[in-house]
Design a protein around this motif. Structure first.
Motif, PDB file in Angstrom:
ATOM      1  N   SER A 118       0.170   2.858  -5.560  1.00  0.00           N
ATOM      2  CA  SER A 118       0.606   2.810  -6.955  1.00  0.00           C
ATOM      3  C   SER A 118       2.018   2.261  -6.951  1.00  0.00           C
ATOM      4  N   SER A 119       2.583   2.078  -8.118  1.00  0.00           N
ATOM      5  CA  SER A 119       3.948   1.536  -8.174  1.00  0.00           C
ATOM      6  C   SER A 119       4.969   2.504  -7.586  1.00  0.00           C
ATOM      7  N   SER A 120       4.623   3.799  -7.532  1.00  0.00           N
ATOM      8  CA  SER A 120       5.587   4.793  -7.053  1.00  0.00           C
ATOM      9  C   SER A 120       5.289   5.378  -5.676  1.00  0.00           C
ATOM     10  N   SER A 121       4.058   5.189  -5.159  1.00  0.00           N
ATOM     11  CA  SER A 121       3.724   5.828  -3.884  1.00  0.00           C
ATOM     12  C   SER A 121       2.557   5.142  -3.193  1.00  0.00           C
ATOM     13  N   GLU A 122       2.324   5.584  -1.956  1.00  0.00           N
ATOM     14  CA  GLU A 122       1.149   5.162  -1.194  1.00  0.00           C
ATOM     15  C   GLU A 122       0.583   6.394  -0.514  1.00  0.00           C
ATOM     16  N   GLU A 123      -0.702   6.623  -0.693  1.00  0.00           N
ATOM     17  CA  GLU A 123      -1.392   7.755  -0.078  1.00  0.00           C
ATOM     18  C   GLU A 123      -2.438   7.204   0.876  1.00  0.00           C
ATOM     19  N   LYS A 124      -2.556   7.841   2.056  1.00  0.00           N
ATOM     20  CA  LYS A 124      -3.564   7.424   3.025  1.00  0.00           C
ATOM     21  C   LYS A 124      -4.433   8.618   3.396  1.00  0.00           C
ATOM     22  N   PHE A 125      -5.736   8.352   3.499  1.00  0.00           N
ATOM     23  CA  PHE A 125      -6.717   9.381   3.796  1.00  0.00           C
ATOM     24  C   PHE A 125      -7.649   8.899   4.909  1.00  0.00           C
ATOM     25  N   TYR A 126      -8.086   9.822   5.746  1.00  0.00           N
ATOM     26  CA  TYR A 126      -9.122   9.524   6.725  1.00  0.00           C
ATOM     27  C   TYR A 126     -10.440  10.032   6.154  1.00  0.00           C
ATOM     28  N   ALA A 127     -11.389   9.124   5.964  1.00  0.00           N
ATOM     29  CA  ALA A 127     -12.719   9.485   5.465  1.00  0.00           C
ATOM     30  C   ALA A 127     -13.749   9.138   6.524  1.00  0.00           C
ATOM     31  N   MET A 173       1.378  -6.324 -19.355  1.00  0.00           N
ATOM     32  CA  MET A 173       0.047  -5.752 -19.291  1.00  0.00           C
ATOM     33  C   MET A 173      -0.081  -4.906 -18.025  1.00  0.00           C
ATOM     34  N   SER A 174      -0.673  -3.754 -18.148  1.00  0.00           N
ATOM     35  CA  SER A 174      -0.797  -2.816 -17.039  1.00  0.00           C
ATOM     36  C   SER A 174      -1.801  -3.309 -15.995  1.00  0.00           C
ATOM     37  N   GLU A 175      -1.453  -3.116 -14.755  1.00  0.00           N
ATOM     38  CA  GLU A 175      -2.333  -3.482 -13.643  1.00  0.00           C
ATOM     39  C   GLU A 175      -2.896  -2.233 -12.979  1.00  0.00           C
ATOM     40  N   GLU A 176      -2.903  -1.117 -13.699  1.00  0.00           N
ATOM     41  CA  GLU A 176      -3.275   0.163 -13.125  1.00  0.00           C
ATOM     42  C   GLU A 176      -4.706   0.555 -13.482  1.00  0.00           C
ATOM     43  N   PHE A 177      -5.317   1.350 -12.583  1.00  0.00           N
ATOM     44  CA  PHE A 177      -6.641   1.892 -12.830  1.00  0.00           C
ATOM     45  C   PHE A 177      -6.712   3.305 -12.247  1.00  0.00           C
ATOM     46  N   LYS A 178      -7.802   3.992 -12.524  1.00  0.00           N
ATOM     47  CA  LYS A 178      -7.939   5.385 -12.110  1.00  0.00           C
ATOM     48  C   LYS A 178      -8.748   5.489 -10.817  1.00  0.00           C
ATOM     49  N   VAL A 179      -8.329   6.419  -9.949  1.00  0.00           N
ATOM     50  CA  VAL A 179      -9.036   6.717  -8.703  1.00  0.00           C
ATOM     51  C   VAL A 179      -9.377   8.204  -8.686  1.00  0.00           C
ATOM     52  N   ASP A 180     -10.635   8.505  -8.416  1.00  0.00           N
ATOM     53  CA  ASP A 180     -11.093   9.888  -8.235  1.00  0.00           C
ATOM     54  C   ASP A 180     -11.762   9.992  -6.875  1.00  0.00           C
ATOM     55  N   ILE A 181     -11.274  10.912  -6.035  1.00  0.00           N
ATOM     56  CA  ILE A 181     -11.919  11.195  -4.756  1.00  0.00           C
ATOM     57  C   ILE A 181     -12.460  12.620  -4.851  1.00  0.00           C
ATOM     58  N   VAL A 182     -13.752  12.748  -4.617  1.00  0.00           N
ATOM     59  CA  VAL A 182     -14.420  14.041  -4.766  1.00  0.00           C
ATOM     60  C   VAL A 182     -15.149  14.369  -3.469  1.00  0.00           C
ATOM     61  N   ASN A 183     -14.979  15.624  -3.010  1.00  0.00           N
ATOM     62  CA  ASN A 183     -15.766  16.110  -1.881  1.00  0.00           C
ATOM     63  C   ASN A 183     -16.594  17.298  -2.369  1.00  0.00           C
ATOM     64  N   PRO A 184     -17.489  17.830  -1.557  1.00  0.00           N
ATOM     65  CA  PRO A 184     -18.377  18.902  -2.043  1.00  0.00           C
ATOM     66  C   PRO A 184     -17.659  20.141  -2.577  1.00  0.00           C
ATOM     67  N   GLU A 185     -16.446  20.405  -2.089  1.00  0.00           N
ATOM     68  CA  GLU A 185     -15.751  21.607  -2.514  1.00  0.00           C
ATOM     69  C   GLU A 185     -15.005  21.465  -3.837  1.00  0.00           C
ATOM     70  N   ILE A 237     -14.865   7.842  -5.454  1.00  0.00           N
ATOM     71  CA  ILE A 237     -15.209   7.949  -4.039  1.00  0.00           C
ATOM     72  C   ILE A 237     -15.802   9.342  -3.829  1.00  0.00           C
ATOM     73  N   LEU A 238     -17.054   9.379  -3.409  1.00  0.00           N
ATOM     74  CA  LEU A 238     -17.735  10.637  -3.137  1.00  0.00           C
ATOM     75  C   LEU A 238     -17.898  10.729  -1.626  1.00  0.00           C
ATOM     76  N   THR A 239     -17.355  11.759  -1.022  1.00  0.00           N
ATOM     77  CA  THR A 239     -17.369  11.878   0.429  1.00  0.00           C
ATOM     78  C   THR A 239     -17.545  13.329   0.855  1.00  0.00           C
ATOM     79  N   SER A 240     -18.190  13.514   2.000  1.00  0.00           N
ATOM     80  CA  SER A 240     -18.354  14.879   2.499  1.00  0.00           C
ATOM     81  C   SER A 240     -17.223  15.276   3.432  1.00  0.00           C
TER      82      SER A 240
END
Length: 130
Positions: free
Chosen positions: A56-65, A1-13, A79-82
């Motif tokens: 994710s199973s293949s990578s790791e991404e890091k962001f400063y918000a 069974m999949s343990e995955e979900f979707k992530v959307d990060i949106v900024n004003p642009e 995630i909605l961020t300016s």
């Protein structure tokens, strides 16, 4: 069974980042760090300045918000961020620029307690990634 979900990060642009196969996301919320896994209970929270880690199973991404609103429901994390920066692409001079602006903001005599708290958070996080 999949343990995955979707992530959307949106900024004003634009839609800043989308990941269809995230396995865990760690967020700097006002309540403290929150870890999101598949089938987490629905949640709405505010981000404080910090590092958002998307694994994710293949990578790791890091962001400063610096701020934002987070919503998780039906295995979609939004995630909605300016203000957000990918740490891989964030140059030292941009970190220094953000740090200097935060330090100047922190020294203003008219700053209120909430703004002071958030500015101090920014300074702490920016110094840690510098």
């Amino acid at each position: 069974m999949s343990e995955e979900f979707k992530v959307d990060i949106v900024n004003p642009e634009k839609s800043f980042f989308t990941k269809e196969d995230a396995t865990e996301v760690i967020l700097p919320a006002f309540e403290g760090e929150i870890g999101i896994l598949k089938d987490h209970i629905p949640i709405i929270s505010f981000l404080k300045p910090g590092i958002v880690t998307v694994q994710s199973s293949s990578s790791e991404e890091k962001f400063y918000a610096e701020d934002g609103i987070v919503e998780f429901k039906n295995n979609v994390l939004s995630i909605l961020t300016s203000s957000i920066f990918n740490l891989k692409e964030l140059e030292k001079n941009k970190i220094q620029e953000l740090l200097k602006a935060a330090e100047e903001e922190s020294k203003k005599p008219e700053i209120n307690d909430q703004s002071k708290f958030l500015t101090d958070q920014k300074i702490e996080v920016l110094r840690s990634i510098n």
